[in-house]
Design a protein around this motif. Structure first.
Motif, PDB file in Angstrom:
ATOM      1  N   SER A 144      34.367  52.399  38.049  1.00  0.00           N
ATOM      2  CA  SER A 144      35.353  53.473  37.957  1.00  0.00           C
ATOM      3  C   SER A 144      36.753  52.919  38.129  1.00  0.00           C
ATOM      4  N   TRP A 145      37.751  53.755  37.865  1.00  0.00           N
ATOM      5  CA  TRP A 145      39.131  53.303  38.044  1.00  0.00           C
ATOM      6  C   TRP A 145      39.414  53.058  39.525  1.00  0.00           C
ATOM      7  N   GLU A 146      38.720  53.797  40.412  1.00  0.00           N
ATOM      8  CA  GLU A 146      38.904  53.562  41.848  1.00  0.00           C
ATOM      9  C   GLU A 146      38.441  52.153  42.226  1.00  0.00           C
ATOM     10  N   PHE A 147      37.361  51.708  41.576  1.00  0.00           N
ATOM     11  CA  PHE A 147      36.881  50.360  41.861  1.00  0.00           C
ATOM     12  C   PHE A 147      37.899  49.312  41.444  1.00  0.00           C
ATOM     13  N   TRP A 148      38.394  49.393  40.209  1.00  0.00           N
ATOM     14  CA  TRP A 148      39.349  48.390  39.727  1.00  0.00           C
ATOM     15  C   TRP A 148      40.619  48.400  40.580  1.00  0.00           C
ATOM     16  N   ALA A 149      41.067  49.594  40.953  1.00  0.00           N
ATOM     17  CA  ALA A 149      42.255  49.679  41.803  1.00  0.00           C
ATOM     18  C   ALA A 149      41.994  49.065  43.168  1.00  0.00           C
ATOM     19  N   SER A 150      40.806  49.289  43.713  1.00  0.00           N
ATOM     20  CA  SER A 150      40.478  48.748  45.043  1.00  0.00           C
ATOM     21  C   SER A 150      40.388  47.228  45.012  1.00  0.00           C
ATOM     22  N   VAL A 151      39.946  46.658  43.899  1.00  0.00           N
ATOM     23  CA  VAL A 151      39.870  45.195  43.787  1.00  0.00           C
ATOM     24  C   VAL A 151      41.278  44.592  43.795  1.00  0.00           C
ATOM     25  N   LEU A 152      42.172  45.169  42.991  1.00  0.00           N
ATOM     26  CA  LEU A 152      43.550  44.665  42.936  1.00  0.00           C
ATOM     27  C   LEU A 152      44.249  44.838  44.282  1.00  0.00           C
ATOM     28  N   GLY A 154      42.768  45.203  47.192  1.00  0.00           N
ATOM     29  CA  GLY A 154      42.105  44.353  48.177  1.00  0.00           C
ATOM     30  C   GLY A 154      42.635  42.927  48.134  1.00  0.00           C
ATOM     31  N   HIS A 155      42.878  42.436  46.927  1.00  0.00           N
ATOM     32  CA  HIS A 155      43.467  41.103  46.783  1.00  0.00           C
ATOM     33  C   HIS A 155      44.863  41.058  47.405  1.00  0.00           C
ATOM     34  N   LEU A 156      45.637  42.101  47.178  1.00  0.00           N
ATOM     35  CA  LEU A 156      46.996  42.152  47.732  1.00  0.00           C
ATOM     36  C   LEU A 156      46.966  42.288  49.250  1.00  0.00           C
ATOM     37  N   VAL A 157      45.994  43.020  49.779  1.00  0.00           N
ATOM     38  CA  VAL A 157      45.857  43.118  51.236  1.00  0.00           C
ATOM     39  C   VAL A 157      45.614  41.731  51.815  1.00  0.00           C
ATOM     40  N   SER A 158      44.671  41.003  51.220  1.00  0.00           N
ATOM     41  CA  SER A 158      44.352  39.665  51.710  1.00  0.00           C
ATOM     42  C   SER A 158      45.549  38.730  51.577  1.00  0.00           C
ATOM     43  N   PHE A 159      46.203  38.751  50.426  1.00  0.00           N
ATOM     44  CA  PHE A 159      47.325  37.837  50.195  1.00  0.00           C
ATOM     45  C   PHE A 159      48.480  38.118  51.148  1.00  0.00           C
ATOM     46  N   THR A 160      48.878  39.373  51.257  1.00  0.00           N
ATOM     47  CA  THR A 160      50.014  39.692  52.124  1.00  0.00           C
ATOM     48  C   THR A 160      49.689  39.421  53.590  1.00  0.00           C
ATOM     49  N   PHE A 161      48.432  39.632  53.976  1.00  0.00           N
ATOM     50  CA  PHE A 161      48.055  39.412  55.371  1.00  0.00           C
ATOM     51  C   PHE A 161      48.083  37.922  55.716  1.00  0.00           C
ATOM     52  N   TYR A 213      37.842  45.009  56.265  1.00  0.00           N
ATOM     53  CA  TYR A 213      36.951  45.863  55.464  1.00  0.00           C
ATOM     54  C   TYR A 213      37.604  46.265  54.149  1.00  0.00           C
ATOM     55  N   PHE A 214      38.888  46.445  54.165  1.00  0.00           N
ATOM     56  CA  PHE A 214      39.598  46.923  52.981  1.00  0.00           C
ATOM     57  C   PHE A 214      39.913  45.797  51.999  1.00  0.00           C
ATOM     58  N   ILE A 215      39.576  44.562  52.377  1.00  0.00           N
ATOM     59  CA  ILE A 215      39.736  43.438  51.463  1.00  0.00           C
ATOM     60  C   ILE A 215      38.535  43.331  50.535  1.00  0.00           C
ATOM     61  N   SER A 216      37.346  43.308  51.095  1.00  0.00           N
ATOM     62  CA  SER A 216      36.152  43.117  50.268  1.00  0.00           C
ATOM     63  C   SER A 216      35.064  44.167  50.486  1.00  0.00           C
ATOM     64  N   GLY A 217      34.897  44.628  51.722  1.00  0.00           N
ATOM     65  CA  GLY A 217      33.836  45.607  51.990  1.00  0.00           C
ATOM     66  C   GLY A 217      34.026  46.917  51.266  1.00  0.00           C
ATOM     67  N   GLY A 218      35.251  47.459  51.312  1.00  0.00           N
ATOM     68  CA  GLY A 218      35.534  48.718  50.640  1.00  0.00           C
ATOM     69  C   GLY A 218      35.309  48.655  49.141  1.00  0.00           C
ATOM     70  N   PRO A 219      35.909  47.681  48.431  1.00  0.00           N
ATOM     71  CA  PRO A 219      35.667  47.564  46.990  1.00  0.00           C
ATOM     72  C   PRO A 219      34.193  47.404  46.637  1.00  0.00           C
ATOM     73  N   LEU A 236      41.766  53.413  49.108  1.00  0.00           N
ATOM     74  CA  LEU A 236      42.944  52.984  48.351  1.00  0.00           C
ATOM     75  C   LEU A 236      44.223  53.232  49.156  1.00  0.00           C
ATOM     76  N   GLY A 237      44.281  54.383  49.821  1.00  0.00           N
ATOM     77  CA  GLY A 237      45.470  54.710  50.608  1.00  0.00           C
ATOM     78  C   GLY A 237      45.664  53.756  51.769  1.00  0.00           C
ATOM     79  N   VAL A 238      44.574  53.431  52.463  1.00  0.00           N
ATOM     80  CA  VAL A 238      44.673  52.504  53.597  1.00  0.00           C
ATOM     81  C   VAL A 238      45.041  51.106  53.111  1.00  0.00           C
ATOM     82  N   GLN A 239      44.530  50.722  51.957  1.00  0.00           N
ATOM     83  CA  GLN A 239      44.896  49.420  51.394  1.00  0.00           C
ATOM     84  C   GLN A 239      46.402  49.332  51.156  1.00  0.00           C
ATOM     85  N   VAL A 240      46.966  50.390  50.605  1.00  0.00           N
ATOM     86  CA  VAL A 240      48.409  50.416  50.357  1.00  0.00           C
ATOM     87  C   VAL A 240      49.177  50.285  51.667  1.00  0.00           C
TER      88      VAL A 240
END
Length: 266
Positions: A144-152, A154-161, A213-219, A236-240
């Motif tokens: 779903s679009w939620e999945f693709w958005a969560s992957v992108l 999630g990557h940004l969460v990991s990178f920024t962290f 969890y929001f990096i890989s578990g959620g997606p 998605l909201g928590v990831q943002v």
């Protein structure tokens, strides 16, 4: 804008070629993931033969781990190790002189390797799919679009962290112990060792107070259909929020850290 895009493309191309040049080291890292991909699904599949555990059947466990490992090869960043070493040895000084912000440079540097890593893992992933084909009964993924958005995201969460963590190297030369400590909660709270649903209710709530969890578990849970609708939007909201928080803190550490940087090792 055209000049900016050309700079981004050039940096990505340089580090992409660098990653391809050292394919052997990449394959070594990939094989470390294979140990988990081979053992953990079989352990949980055997444990759940008498009935579902935490809502997971044997097939669900195998699908979960395969999806988790494949997604994890893209979303999870480890660039803080290289940045800490470059800051310690003084190579960081050359980055400050480049016609590109330090953050942008490392984003595309990291992205190049994140693209290569799944490509190296893909053949092993399909081999595992074939090996587990008899156990993946009724397996279904939800692209779903939620999945693709969560992957992108999630990557940004990991990178920024991890970028936020790497800024600590501007204040002290020894940060490797801090980075090693980072992996302990990440393994237990991200869902990599076991699904968060397997934890007690209080532990599951605690896990979702951290970014792991929001990096890989959620997606992964969105992909296999365990999280849908409003719950997926909540992820998605928590990831943002985590992206915003990590970026702001990293910028504050950057501003203060530059005053402490001495360029030792140049």
């Amino acid at each position: 804008m055209r000049w900016t895009l050309r700079k981004w493309a050039a940096v990505f191309s340089i580090y992409f070629q660098d990653g391809i040049a050292y394919k052997a080291s990449g394959l070594i890292w990939v094989t470390t993931d294979l140990a988990t991909a081979v053992t953990m699904p079989l352990v949980w599949a055997a444990a759940s033969r008498s009935g579902p555990i935490g809502g997971f059947t044997s097939s669900d466990f195998i699908l979960y781990y395969l999806c988790m490992l494949f997604l994890n090869s893209f979303v999870t960043s480890h660039i803080m190790w290289e940045l800490a070493m470059e800051i310690k040895e003084g190579q960081f000084s050359t980055m400050l002189l480049r016609p590109m912000s330090f953050y942008q440079l490392n984003f595309f540097r990291n992205l190049a390797w994140r693209v290569i890593r799944p490509a190296l893992f893909a053949p092993f992933f399909f081999l595992l799919l074939y090996a587990y084909r008899g156990m993946l009964t009724h397996a279904e993924v939800h692209l779903s679009w939620e999945f693709w958005a969560s992957v992108l995201l999630g990557h940004l969460v990991s990178f920024t962290f991890v970028m936020m963590m790497s800024m600590l190297a501007l204040f002290t030369q020894e940060v490797t112990s801090i980075f090693e400590l980072y992996y302990i909660p990440m393994l237990f709270l991200s869902g990599q060792l076991f699904p968060i649903a397997m934890l007690p209710v209080w532990a599951g709530k605690l896990a979702k107070l951290f970014p792991f969890y929001f990096i890989s578990g959620g997606p992964t849970e969105i992909l296999i259909g365990r999280v849908t609708g409003p719950a997926a939007l909540n992820i998605l909201g928590v990831q943002v929020l985590w992206i915003f928080f990590s970026y702001v803190v990293s910028k504050l550490l950057w501003t203060k850290g530059l005053k402490h940087y001495t360029g030792v090792g140049m």
